[in-house]
Design a protein around this motif. Structure first.
Motif, PDB file in Angstrom:
ATOM      1  N   ALA A  23     -14.936  -1.001 -15.638  1.00 51.88           N
ATOM      2  CA  ALA A  23     -15.928  -1.240 -14.581  1.00 51.88           C
ATOM      3  C   ALA A  23     -15.316  -0.967 -13.208  1.00 51.88           C
ATOM      4  N   LEU A  24     -14.070  -1.380 -13.009  1.00 53.28           N
ATOM      5  CA  LEU A  24     -13.405  -1.158 -11.729  1.00 53.28           C
ATOM      6  C   LEU A  24     -13.235   0.332 -11.441  1.00 53.28           C
ATOM      7  N   LEU A  25     -12.801   1.100 -12.424  1.00 50.36           N
ATOM      8  CA  LEU A  25     -12.576   2.532 -12.214  1.00 50.36           C
ATOM      9  C   LEU A  25     -13.860   3.283 -11.885  1.00 50.36           C
ATOM     10  N   ALA A  26     -15.018   2.719 -12.229  1.00 44.33           N
ATOM     11  CA  ALA A  26     -16.308   3.352 -11.921  1.00 44.33           C
ATOM     12  C   ALA A  26     -16.737   3.110 -10.475  1.00 44.33           C
ATOM     13  N   LEU A  27     -16.063   2.212  -9.755  1.00 43.45           N
ATOM     14  CA  LEU A  27     -16.452   1.884  -8.383  1.00 43.45           C
ATOM     15  C   LEU A  27     -15.860   2.886  -7.393  1.00 43.45           C
ATOM     16  N   ALA A  28     -16.690   3.359  -6.470  1.00 42.51           N
ATOM     17  CA  ALA A  28     -16.219   4.290  -5.441  1.00 42.51           C
ATOM     18  C   ALA A  28     -15.183   3.643  -4.527  1.00 42.51           C
ATOM     19  N   SER A  29     -15.250   2.336  -4.353  1.00 47.03           N
ATOM     20  CA  SER A  29     -14.351   1.651  -3.429  1.00 47.03           C
ATOM     21  C   SER A  29     -13.036   1.204  -4.063  1.00 47.03           C
ATOM     22  N   ALA A  30     -12.857   1.439  -5.352  1.00 48.97           N
ATOM     23  CA  ALA A  30     -11.628   1.003  -6.033  1.00 48.97           C
ATOM     24  C   ALA A  30     -10.410   1.619  -5.351  1.00 48.97           C
ATOM     25  N   THR A  31      -9.459   0.775  -4.991  1.00 47.48           N
ATOM     26  CA  THR A  31      -8.260   1.205  -4.284  1.00 47.48           C
ATOM     27  C   THR A  31      -7.044   0.601  -4.967  1.00 47.48           C
ATOM     28  N   PHE A  32      -6.001   1.403  -5.115  1.00 50.32           N
ATOM     29  CA  PHE A  32      -4.756   0.953  -5.727  1.00 50.32           C
ATOM     30  C   PHE A  32      -3.628   1.245  -4.746  1.00 50.32           C
ATOM     31  N   VAL A  33      -2.841   0.234  -4.391  1.00 45.66           N
ATOM     32  CA  VAL A  33      -1.789   0.404  -3.396  1.00 45.66           C
ATOM     33  C   VAL A  33      -0.500  -0.212  -3.927  1.00 45.66           C
ATOM     34  N   LEU A  34       0.575   0.568  -3.893  1.00 50.51           N
ATOM     35  CA  LEU A  34       1.898   0.068  -4.244  1.00 50.51           C
ATOM     36  C   LEU A  34       2.648  -0.193  -2.947  1.00 50.51           C
ATOM     37  N   VAL A  35       3.087  -1.444  -2.754  1.00 49.62           N
ATOM     38  CA  VAL A  35       3.775  -1.844  -1.533  1.00 49.62           C
ATOM     39  C   VAL A  35       5.240  -2.096  -1.885  1.00 49.62           C
ATOM     40  N   GLY A  36       6.137  -1.312  -1.259  1.00 52.29           N
ATOM     41  CA  GLY A  36       7.567  -1.445  -1.514  1.00 52.29           C
ATOM     42  C   GLY A  36       8.274  -2.142  -0.371  1.00 52.29           C
ATOM     43  N   PRO A  37       9.589  -2.224  -0.430  1.00 63.59           N
ATOM     44  CA  PRO A  37      10.366  -2.878   0.628  1.00 63.59           C
ATOM     45  C   PRO A  37      10.092  -2.247   1.992  1.00 63.59           C
ATOM     46  N   GLY A  38       9.753  -3.058   2.978  1.00 65.61           N
ATOM     47  CA  GLY A  38       9.464  -2.583   4.327  1.00 65.61           C
ATOM     48  C   GLY A  38       8.043  -2.096   4.534  1.00 65.61           C
ATOM     49  N   ASP A  39       7.251  -1.976   3.472  1.00 68.68           N
ATOM     50  CA  ASP A  39       5.859  -1.516   3.586  1.00 68.68           C
ATOM     51  C   ASP A  39       4.931  -2.663   3.974  1.00 68.68           C
ATOM     52  N   GLN A  40       3.812  -2.294   4.594  1.00 71.15           N
ATOM     53  CA  GLN A  40       2.756  -3.243   4.921  1.00 71.15           C
ATOM     54  C   GLN A  40       1.443  -2.759   4.328  1.00 71.15           C
ATOM     55  N   ALA A  41       0.569  -3.689   4.007  1.00 72.52           N
ATOM     56  CA  ALA A  41      -0.770  -3.344   3.521  1.00 72.52           C
ATOM     57  C   ALA A  41      -1.757  -4.333   4.111  1.00 72.52           C
ATOM     58  N   VAL A  42      -2.932  -3.821   4.464  1.00 75.32           N
ATOM     59  CA  VAL A  42      -4.031  -4.657   4.961  1.00 75.32           C
ATOM     60  C   VAL A  42      -5.187  -4.495   3.986  1.00 75.32           C
ATOM     61  N   ILE A  43      -5.777  -5.610   3.603  1.00 73.10           N
ATOM     62  CA  ILE A  43      -6.946  -5.580   2.729  1.00 73.10           C
ATOM     63  C   ILE A  43      -8.161  -5.890   3.579  1.00 73.10           C
ATOM     64  N   ARG A  44      -9.214  -5.122   3.400  1.00 75.10           N
ATOM     65  CA  ARG A  44     -10.428  -5.319   4.197  1.00 75.10           C
ATOM     66  C   ARG A  44     -10.987  -6.722   3.992  1.00 75.10           C
ATOM     67  N   PRO A  45     -11.597  -7.289   5.018  1.00 72.28           N
ATOM     68  CA  PRO A  45     -12.185  -8.626   4.873  1.00 72.28           C
ATOM     69  C   PRO A  45     -13.213  -8.659   3.753  1.00 72.28           C
ATOM     70  N   GLY A  46     -13.121  -9.681   2.938  1.00 74.81           N
ATOM     71  CA  GLY A  46     -14.082  -9.876   1.864  1.00 74.81           C
ATOM     72  C   GLY A  46     -13.842  -9.030   0.633  1.00 74.81           C
ATOM     73  N   ALA A  47     -12.869  -8.124   0.677  1.00 78.02           N
ATOM     74  CA  ALA A  47     -12.631  -7.259  -0.482  1.00 78.02           C
ATOM     75  C   ALA A  47     -12.090  -8.088  -1.651  1.00 78.02           C
ATOM     76  N   PHE A  48     -12.673  -7.871  -2.819  1.00 77.22           N
ATOM     77  CA  PHE A  48     -12.121  -8.482  -4.013  1.00 77.22           C
ATOM     78  C   PHE A  48     -10.788  -7.814  -4.306  1.00 77.22           C
ATOM     79  N   HIS A  49      -9.833  -8.579  -4.794  1.00 76.87           N
ATOM     80  CA  HIS A  49      -8.554  -7.974  -5.126  1.00 76.87           C
ATOM     81  C   HIS A  49      -7.777  -8.813  -6.133  1.00 76.87           C
ATOM     82  N   ARG A  50      -6.822  -8.149  -6.749  1.00 80.58           N
ATOM     83  CA  ARG A  50      -5.837  -8.756  -7.643  1.00 80.58           C
ATOM     84  C   ARG A  50      -4.477  -8.272  -7.147  1.00 80.58           C
ATOM     85  N   VAL A  51      -3.477  -9.133  -7.243  1.00 79.55           N
ATOM     86  CA  VAL A  51      -2.146  -8.814  -6.753  1.00 79.55           C
ATOM     87  C   VAL A  51      -1.154  -8.982  -7.895  1.00 79.55           C
TER      88      VAL A  51
END
Length: 155
Positions: free
Chosen positions: A74-102
């Motif tokens: 179901a997730l892969l069918a969503l246009a908004s599905a985003t996958f981000v790998l955050v390594g040492p020194g990296d930053q990531a911002v998640i949009r307000p209200g976005a569902f997510h798993r970490v």
């Protein structure tokens, strides 16, 4: 910590979560509030065989199900599905209200902030309205009053 993951959630009060990894690797999976609610892939999940009956939250079994009925499909069918790998020194911002798993892929040290800004105010307000409707947030809280004042000022 490593080998750890959070259940599906959207951060409260319409904040934009920001993470900075100082060490280690983290994988974020995120999707929009609107698509998540429409697909019932958020805080609630459809019970197999009953599209109208919902559990209170997405069961972990739905994420372990690799079939076309599972949460990952179901997730892969969503246009908004985003996958981000955050390594040492990296930053990531998640949009307000976005569902997510970490997923913490390795032992890590990370800093987290929750913030509001004028660029994401509308998204944050929509996410906060959802929290109020669901009973997860109070209409008279300081954060509510702040968001309402910012919206009025922004026009």
């Amino acid at each position: 910590h490593r080998g750890f993951h959070t259940r599906t959630h959207a951060d409260d009060f319409g904040v934009a979560p920001l993470v900075r990894n100082l060490a280690g690797r983290t994988w974020f999976v995120a999707w929009s509030l609107e698509e998540g609610e429409a697909a019932r892939l958020g805080d609630r999940w459809r019970v197999r065989g009953s599209p109208s009956r919902l559990n209170e939250e997405t069961p972990e079994a739905a994420w372990e199900d690799a079939s076309p009925d599972g949460a990952w499909a179901a997730l892969l069918a969503l246009a908004s599905a985003t996958f981000v790998l955050v390594g040492p020194g990296d930053q990531a911002v998640i949009r307000p209200g976005a569902f997510h798993r970490v997923f913490s892929l390795t032992s890590k040290v990370a800093l987290y902030w929750n913030y509001h800004d004028l660029l994401s105010l509308e998204e944050g307000a929509a996410a906060y309205s959802r929290d109020v409707r669901s009973g997860a947030a109070s209409r008279g809280s300081l954060r509510t009053l702040l968001l309402q004042a910012l919206r009025r000022e922004a026009g």
